[in-house]
Design a protein around this motif. Structure first.
Motif, PDB file in Angstrom:
ATOM      1  N   SER A  32       0.814  -1.221   0.000  1.00  0.00           N
ATOM      2  CA  SER A  32       0.000   0.000   0.000  1.00  0.00           C
ATOM      3  C   SER A  32       0.847   1.269   0.000  1.00  0.00           C
ATOM      4  O   SER A  32       0.363   2.336  -0.365  1.00  0.00           O
ATOM      5  CB  SER A  32      -0.928   0.011   1.220  1.00  0.00           C
ATOM      6  OG  SER A  32      -1.835  -1.068   1.173  1.00  0.00           O
ATOM      7  N   THR A  96      -8.631   0.210   3.846  1.00  0.00           N
ATOM      8  CA  THR A  96      -8.622  -0.276   2.462  1.00  0.00           C
ATOM      9  C   THR A  96     -10.024  -0.227   1.857  1.00  0.00           C
ATOM     10  O   THR A  96     -10.194   0.171   0.693  1.00  0.00           O
ATOM     11  CB  THR A  96      -8.071  -1.716   2.408  1.00  0.00           C
ATOM     12  OG1 THR A  96      -6.747  -1.724   2.950  1.00  0.00           O
ATOM     13  CG2 THR A  96      -8.024  -2.240   0.981  1.00  0.00           C
ATOM     14  N   ALA A  99     -10.871   3.386   1.116  1.00  0.00           N
ATOM     15  CA  ALA A  99     -10.124   3.852  -0.057  1.00  0.00           C
ATOM     16  C   ALA A  99     -10.743   3.329  -1.350  1.00  0.00           C
ATOM     17  O   ALA A  99     -10.815   4.040  -2.354  1.00  0.00           O
ATOM     18  CB  ALA A  99      -8.664   3.411   0.043  1.00  0.00           C
ATOM     19  N   ALA A 100     -11.197   2.066  -1.325  1.00  0.00           N
ATOM     20  CA  ALA A 100     -11.815   1.481  -2.518  1.00  0.00           C
ATOM     21  C   ALA A 100     -13.085   2.206  -2.911  1.00  0.00           C
ATOM     22  O   ALA A 100     -13.444   2.275  -4.085  1.00  0.00           O
ATOM     23  CB  ALA A 100     -12.114  -0.003  -2.265  1.00  0.00           C
ATOM     24  N   ARG A 112      -6.119   6.535   3.585  1.00  0.00           N
ATOM     25  CA  ARG A 112      -4.684   6.199   3.617  1.00  0.00           C
ATOM     26  C   ARG A 112      -4.138   6.291   5.041  1.00  0.00           C
ATOM     27  O   ARG A 112      -3.296   5.490   5.448  1.00  0.00           O
ATOM     28  CB  ARG A 112      -3.913   7.149   2.701  1.00  0.00           C
ATOM     29  CG  ARG A 112      -4.229   6.981   1.221  1.00  0.00           C
ATOM     30  CD  ARG A 112      -3.636   5.720   0.657  1.00  0.00           C
ATOM     31  NE  ARG A 112      -2.200   5.851   0.439  1.00  0.00           N
ATOM     32  CZ  ARG A 112      -1.390   4.842   0.203  1.00  0.00           C
ATOM     33  NH1 ARG A 112      -1.867   3.616   0.183  1.00  0.00           N
ATOM     34  NH2 ARG A 112      -0.104   5.032   0.005  1.00  0.00           N
ATOM     35  N   GLN A 115      -5.306   3.225   6.909  1.00  0.00           N
ATOM     36  CA  GLN A 115      -4.460   2.100   6.476  1.00  0.00           C
ATOM     37  C   GLN A 115      -3.101   2.137   7.182  1.00  0.00           C
ATOM     38  O   GLN A 115      -2.589   1.104   7.632  1.00  0.00           O
ATOM     39  CB  GLN A 115      -4.210   2.183   4.972  1.00  0.00           C
ATOM     40  CG  GLN A 115      -5.297   1.609   4.087  1.00  0.00           C
ATOM     41  CD  GLN A 115      -4.833   1.602   2.635  1.00  0.00           C
ATOM     42  OE1 GLN A 115      -4.350   2.611   2.114  1.00  0.00           O
ATOM     43  NE2 GLN A 115      -4.965   0.470   1.988  1.00  0.00           N
ATOM     44  N   PHE A 174      -7.237  -1.175  -4.298  1.00  0.00           N
ATOM     45  CA  PHE A 174      -7.685  -1.468  -2.935  1.00  0.00           C
ATOM     46  C   PHE A 174      -8.606  -2.684  -2.876  1.00  0.00           C
ATOM     47  O   PHE A 174      -8.527  -3.480  -1.938  1.00  0.00           O
ATOM     48  CB  PHE A 174      -8.366  -0.234  -2.349  1.00  0.00           C
ATOM     49  CG  PHE A 174      -7.478   0.970  -2.326  1.00  0.00           C
ATOM     50  CD1 PHE A 174      -6.458   1.080  -1.401  1.00  0.00           C
ATOM     51  CD2 PHE A 174      -7.624   1.988  -3.272  1.00  0.00           C
ATOM     52  CE1 PHE A 174      -5.609   2.179  -1.392  1.00  0.00           C
ATOM     53  CE2 PHE A 174      -6.793   3.090  -3.270  1.00  0.00           C
ATOM     54  CZ  PHE A 174      -5.777   3.179  -2.328  1.00  0.00           C
ATOM     55  N   SER A 177      -6.718  -5.855  -2.621  1.00  0.00           N
ATOM     56  CA  SER A 177      -6.017  -6.061  -1.346  1.00  0.00           C
ATOM     57  C   SER A 177      -6.936  -6.632  -0.268  1.00  0.00           C
ATOM     58  O   SER A 177      -6.475  -7.356   0.634  1.00  0.00           O
ATOM     59  CB  SER A 177      -5.425  -4.732  -0.844  1.00  0.00           C
ATOM     60  OG  SER A 177      -4.488  -4.210  -1.759  1.00  0.00           O
TER      61      SER A 177
END
Length: 478
Positions: A32, A96, A99-100, A112, A115, A174, A177
């Motif tokens: 990341s 995550t 962020a997605a 971020r 994360q 993201f 992940s």
């Protein structure tokens, strides 16, 4: 009949499942750090922001790590391994997912940071656990495996994200992940054991404040330089405040009976030299990982998928090299790896200072591949050798400092590289006949890249000097 005194039963650790849990979670966490680098151009257009602003998606992540990781040494002594592991994965999964789904730059920035909290909890926990459950004679090989995470995850990040951007969009960096993080959490819930000793030392609020202001101020100051300029009042003041706070933090730790981070780790010279070597190597890793995608896409005009493939051989070979260097370290010690590693880095970075818009892609692949081989020869051997000299009671402090300064170095390296590149680019365009011409823009960025790699070359040269003083500790205290 004589009574026999029963010896205290030694705990039996399921070392392999514990290691697997950390490696999966750590890989995604460090992936990341650089995964968005290949998407920076798209994000600049999508959110209508400039390069100095978009770099905060990387440096903001590292800023959070720089603030949080110093506290981790304290957390390791207050909470069990299982609790910290699950908390780290909880933050990583939440950040995550956010962020997605992020609809704006501001939401993406917040994601971020969340994360980074997860990664900031995970990294020191991972190192401390490995030092406890594996004996000294096996640590080189295990640290080599961890090198797959520490070095290869940031190196492979731009490649994977380039493939995703070309075929899908940046949100999928993201989405891809998430299942790995969820798997790591479930696997850890089943197999993770409590390995650390809970001592619950006194929490010193002043130390936490000074640490936060110190590390945070330094990283923020360097990161702001790209946007504000080195002479800016904000940059100068935050750097000054950060340095003063960090000085007061160190003085306070040396005077405390139960310090938040025991600065006496610096009494062990191999730890100090290992820390400096890792600091330099990580600056080179993250500065390169942000410079090359910009050069390949803007300077050479490559599509994201092609740029990602150019960086793939270096990332893959680097991953293969880490276990090899771990075994070589166990057999031959640090000097036979760290010195040649820095020499190889110097040669490759010197070649990078001569790249142009006409440079062959094959030559870029060769330079990038051998640069990361050199880095893999430095990172794990220097880190393992440094930590091996510490007595067991200083493992939490040593790992906290090693990881803190590693993340701070990455933030500084990224910020300084981008600042040098941006300044050189602006200077080039001011003297160009037609500054708006696409060829002039590409040439200006290439000139900026050359100067930024000169910064990396100087760092590697300093690292080479340090490496001549590294040697194996005569005995590793347990």
């Amino acid at each position: 009949m004589a009574e026999t005194t029963a010896l205290p039963k030694q705990p039996i650790f399921r070392t392999t499942p514990i290691l697997i849990s950390f490696l999966i979670a750590g890989f995604i966490g460090l992936f990341s750090e650089t995964a968005l680098n290949m998407a920076l151009g798209d994000l600049m257009m999508h959110f209508n922001i400039n390069s100095a602003t978009v770099q905060w998606l990387t440096t903001g992540y590292l800023l959070t790590l720089g603030i949080l990781v110093p506290v981790s040494g304290l957390l390791l002594q207050w909470f069990t391994t299982r609790k910290l592991f699950m908390a780290a994965l909880g933050f990583s999964i939440g950040g995550t997912l956010l962020a997605a789904l992020a609809p704006s730059f501001e939401i993406l920035m917040i994601a971020r940071v969340i994360q980074a909290v997860g990664t900031g909890l995970l990294l020191p926990l991972m190192f401390n656990t490995i030092l406890v459950i594996y004996p000294v004679n096996r640590r080189g090989a295990i640290m080599g495996l961890m090198g797959l995470v520490i070095v290869s995850a940031p190196a492979i990040g731009p490649t994977i994200s380039g493939l995703l951007i070309e075929n899908l969009n940046w949100h999928w960096i993201f989405w891809i992940s998430l299942p790995f993080l969820v798997f790591a959490l479930v696997f850890g819930i089943v197999f993770m054991q409590n390995v650390s000793e809970i001592t619950k030392p006194k929490i010193d609020g002043v130390s936490i404040v000074l640490s936060t202001i110190g590390f945070g101020g330094i990283v923020y100051g360097f990161s702001s330089a790209g946007e504000e300029g080195w002479g800016s009042a904000i940059v100068v003041s935050t750097l000054l405040v950060g340095i003063i706070a960090l000085f007061l933090f160190v003085v306070r730790q040396l005077k405390m009976k139960q310090p938040m981070i025991n600065m006496r780790v610096f009494k062990f010279p191999m730890f100090t030299l290992g820390l400096l070597s890792v600091f330099i190597a990580f600056m080179v890793i993250l500065s390169t990982s942000i410079l090359l995608p910009l050069y390949l896409q803007t300077g050479l005009g490559l599509a994201a998928i092609v740029a990602g493939l150019v960086l793939l051989p270096g990332g893959l070979l680097n991953a293969l090299m880490s276990p090899v260097t771990g075994r070589l370290f166990d057999k031959y010690g640090p000097r036979g790896l760290v010195i040649p590693g820095f020499i190889l880095m110097i040669i490759m970075l010197w070649q990078f200072t001569n790249v142009t818009t006409e440079t062959s892609l094959y030559w870029i692949i060769v330079l990038h591949t051998f640069l990361f081989i050199g880095i893999s020869m430095v990172m794990m051997p220097a880190q393992t050798n440094g930590l091996n000299q510490l007595p067991r009671n200083l493992y939490p402090d040593g790992t906290a400092l090693m990881n803190t300064l590693q993340q701070v170095s990455g933030a500084i390296g990224t910020a300084v590289a981008i600042t040098i590149m941006s300044t050189s680019q602006e200077s080039f365009l001011q003297n160009a006949a037609e500054p708006a011409d696409p060829s002039a823009i590409a040439a200006s960025l290439t000139a900026g890249i050359q100067n930024a790699f000169t910064f990396g070359l100087i760092l590697a040269a300093v690292g080479l000097v340090i490496s001549f003083f590294i040697k194996s500790p005569l005995t590793a205290k347990e």
